[in-house]
Design an enzyme around this catalytic site. Sequence first.
Site, PDB file in Angstrom:
ATOM      1  N   LEU A  93      66.688   3.952  45.714  1.00  0.00           N
ATOM      2  CA  LEU A  93      65.983   2.846  46.358  1.00  0.00           C
ATOM      3  C   LEU A  93      64.537   3.200  46.671  1.00  0.00           C
ATOM      4  O   LEU A  93      63.657   2.348  46.631  1.00  0.00           O
ATOM      5  CB  LEU A  93      66.702   2.451  47.656  1.00  0.00           C
ATOM      6  CG  LEU A  93      68.093   1.831  47.499  1.00  0.00           C
ATOM      7  CD1 LEU A  93      68.727   1.634  48.880  1.00  0.00           C
ATOM      8  CD2 LEU A  93      68.015   0.503  46.772  1.00  0.00           C
ATOM      9  N   GLY A  94      64.288   4.442  47.018  1.00  0.00           N
ATOM     10  CA  GLY A  94      62.936   4.859  47.371  1.00  0.00           C
ATOM     11  C   GLY A  94      62.940   6.282  47.871  1.00  0.00           C
ATOM     12  O   GLY A  94      63.979   6.841  48.226  1.00  0.00           O
TER      13      GLY A  94
ATOM     14  N   GLY B  18      60.619   9.254  50.282  1.00  0.00           N
ATOM     15  CA  GLY B  18      59.536   9.631  51.164  1.00  0.00           C
ATOM     16  C   GLY B  18      59.224  11.098  51.002  1.00  0.00           C
ATOM     17  O   GLY B  18      59.669  11.757  50.051  1.00  0.00           O
TER      18      GLY B  18
ATOM     19  N   LYS C 107      71.063   8.235  52.555  1.00  0.00           N
ATOM     20  CA  LYS C 107      69.827   9.000  52.632  1.00  0.00           C
ATOM     21  C   LYS C 107      70.138  10.490  52.553  1.00  0.00           C
ATOM     22  O   LYS C 107      70.997  11.002  53.275  1.00  0.00           O
ATOM     23  CB  LYS C 107      69.090   8.684  53.943  1.00  0.00           C
ATOM     24  CG  LYS C 107      67.724   9.338  54.062  1.00  0.00           C
ATOM     25  CD  LYS C 107      66.998   8.849  55.308  1.00  0.00           C
ATOM     26  CE  LYS C 107      65.620   9.471  55.452  1.00  0.00           C
ATOM     27  NZ  LYS C 107      64.915   8.988  56.667  1.00  0.00           N
TER      28      LYS C 107
ATOM     29  N   ASP D 194      56.694   4.690  64.632  1.00  0.00           N
ATOM     30  CA  ASP D 194      56.161   4.550  63.275  1.00  0.00           C
ATOM     31  C   ASP D 194      56.425   3.144  62.725  1.00  0.00           C
ATOM     32  O   ASP D 194      56.802   2.979  61.569  1.00  0.00           O
ATOM     33  CB  ASP D 194      56.783   5.596  62.347  1.00  0.00           C
ATOM     34  CG  ASP D 194      56.035   5.713  61.020  1.00  0.00           C
ATOM     35  OD1 ASP D 194      54.824   5.429  60.996  1.00  0.00           O
ATOM     36  OD2 ASP D 194      56.671   6.095  60.019  1.00  0.00           O
TER      37      ASP D 194
END
Length: 334
Positions: A15-16, A18, A38, A132
């Site tokens: 999905l993505g 970092g 994650k 954040d």
Amino acid sequence: MAQHQVGDYEILEALGQGAAGIAYRARQVHTDEPVALKLLVDQVANDQAMQQRFVREASVAEKLDHPGIVRFRECGVHDGQLFIAMELVDSGSLDDVLAEGGALPWREACEVAAQACDALAHAHDRGVVHRDLKPANLFLTSDGQVKIGDFGLARDADRHRLTLDGQTVGTCRYMAPEQVRGDDQLTGAVDMYAIGCLLHMMTTNDCPFTGETVVEVFEHHLFTPAPALSCRCPNCPPALDKLVARLLAKEAADRPGATEARDTLQSIIEGREVAPLAVASEASRDEPIIEPNLTERLKANAKPAKPTVSTARLAAAAAVVAAIALVALLASRG
């Protein structure tokens, strides 16, 4: 990634990613439910400090139970690898919407912020400060719910800090002055400053403070008076202009709390000073009206308008084509 299953979760697609973690769409095998999984990226998977921060992120998420916060499912270890399973949110993020369509109508911006403030009130009441907030961390569901995610930088007052004292954390364009200074005692007021920045971003397609370098942005947060929202969004209600100014106050004590901000935003949306939404015509009043939910309206705003050609331009083009044809005809006869 070679493995296709982590614990009870079958990995389907990325999905993505970092700096420290990567998120996957996955399926919990024994329930057949979709989840977001994650994992730490390989470069830091064996870093003890990152492992501790990863576990603390899970412990913060576990204590929060609100429809406006991405729901925690479990944290575990599989073959020595840490993982966190979270609710899978299915309609992208606010960042996606802004990237595709630019500024939002002020009503939709207020609805997004009001939902976020409701979730923040829940977190702040439990001693959790996100630290954040930004468009990429506000996720959208297909039924119109805004959900706050990614508590990787969160501070839990009941546990050890997730970062060192005096260390600046957060995304620079949404950081409160006290965050920039690296103050030790940060409160929920830093999240409210970020809400002010988000409202400005959503309604103008620009943050209140920008610069060529991070240092320049920090200096603006610390010393430059916040620009009035009404100067960049002339159609915003005066009450919204006033609220954003309070949210962007340099002193934390001058900012409203999450509950007050939520209630103010709701009153702005419903307030008498605001022009009412279009009313259905007489012919359609007997028919049930199905209003699109917030996510549907945000997605509609993000769709680029279809290019249109005016009648005058079509006529002019036709005249040019006719002239070219006439010239060609005369030339052939000559």
